[in-house]
Design a protein around this motif. Sequence first.
Motif, PDB file in Angstrom:
ATOM      1  N   ARG A   1     -60.851 -30.024  -0.404  1.00 25.26           N
ATOM      2  CA  ARG A   1     -61.631 -28.977  -1.096  1.00 25.26           C
ATOM      3  C   ARG A   1     -60.518 -27.950  -1.344  1.00 25.26           C
ATOM      4  O   ARG A   1     -59.787 -27.466  -0.193  1.00 25.26           O
TER       5      ARG A   1
ATOM      6  N   THR B   1     -72.278 -20.821  -8.892  1.00 27.84           N
ATOM      7  CA  THR B   1     -72.551 -21.181  -7.613  1.00 27.84           C
ATOM      8  C   THR B   1     -71.969 -20.043  -6.641  1.00 27.84           C
ATOM      9  O   THR B   1     -70.789 -19.702  -6.543  1.00 27.84           O
TER      10      THR B   1
ATOM     11  N   TYR C   1     -69.422 -26.013 -10.422  1.00 29.74           N
ATOM     12  CA  TYR C   1     -69.152 -26.603  -9.156  1.00 29.74           C
ATOM     13  C   TYR C   1     -69.696 -28.051  -9.203  1.00 29.74           C
ATOM     14  O   TYR C   1     -69.170 -28.808  -8.305  1.00 29.74           O
TER      15      TYR C   1
ATOM     16  N   LYS D   1     -67.704 -30.445  -6.312  1.00 30.17           N
ATOM     17  CA  LYS D   1     -67.914 -29.319  -5.543  1.00 30.17           C
ATOM     18  C   LYS D   1     -66.376 -28.564  -4.955  1.00 30.17           C
ATOM     19  O   LYS D   1     -66.263 -28.682  -3.905  1.00 30.17           O
TER      20      LYS D   1
ATOM     21  N   VAL E   1     -75.741 -31.295  -3.265  1.00 27.93           N
ATOM     22  CA  VAL E   1     -74.753 -29.973  -3.556  1.00 27.93           C
ATOM     23  C   VAL E   1     -74.745 -28.998  -2.457  1.00 27.93           C
ATOM     24  O   VAL E   1     -73.688 -28.080  -2.519  1.00 27.93           O
TER      25      VAL E   1
END
Length: 322
Positions: free
Chosen positions: A157, A234, A252, A257, A286
């Motif tokens: 990420r 988000t 998001y 994500k 989420v």
Amino acid sequence: MATAEPVAARKRRPKGHFAAARAKRPRGGGRQLEAGMRGILITCNMNERKCVGEAYSLLGEYGDLLYGPEQFSDPEERLSGSEREEDEDDVEAALKKEVDQIRTSTEQKLRRFQSVESGANNVVFIRTRGIEPENLVHHILKDMHATKKKKTRVILRMLPISGTCKAFMEDMKKYTETFFEPWFKAPNKGTFQIVYKARNNSHMSREEVIKELAGIVGSLNPENKVDLNNPQYTVVVEIIKNVCCLSVVRDYVLFRKYNLQEVVKSNKEDAQQNPSTVTEEQNLTVVKPETEEEKSSEEVTQENKNEGEIQAESKGNDTLTV
């Protein structure tokens, strides 16, 4: 002679130990994550050194596209070896010059992207200068989502961090009252959700953080509403030790994500083809901290404690829906 060797060994051991410890630290004084920094938080899979290399390459590529090539205005920053040798005759002048170079490089000549110690395993923090982290990361993910071209191996990420403060409730409340204004202060408004993750920190309460921050968003404009299915924004809260990293991101759910490995996967239920289906599927997880593939061996135990996040988030958001 019998005592000479142990004495010598005792003298050598601390030097070797010190050198090894210093080698593990990144070059540059004070290069560790702290309040007041902006940058990009990156999770990886057990290979932080390679992650930093991939991050520099990826950020450099897109940074040059968006902001142009990085400029070095000070020619002394690229001083050649032969030029340095000319000063060796004058030790005092050479020392002064080196000190001046260190000072200017740390205070005025910071690179566009600079890795700092994050304080957590499998987490890299890239400090940014003259860059809007949220715009850069969103552009990267948008391009990768459209092209489906995989550009990294170990990066998982990539989260933009637009602000940091001390990870104490009073500090966070005071900081976010101003930090949230560009997105949520009237006349601005939007639907939102809050995603929370803590590493190497045990004094913060997930429920309290979510409740307080949701309350602040609601106080800035009563028209801000919680939406766990397809929010406009988000709010990402990443706590590492005593530092709270914050960002407000778009897409998001669409960008999985902000997972670079997932966003390039071709899927029949891609958001552009069937956004409602993807939203429903993604929403099931989420508000959980990480996907399964992001879990390191040291984080699995901690994440088992986070199963109640959805309930906690819903509970914290009741203040906005009354």
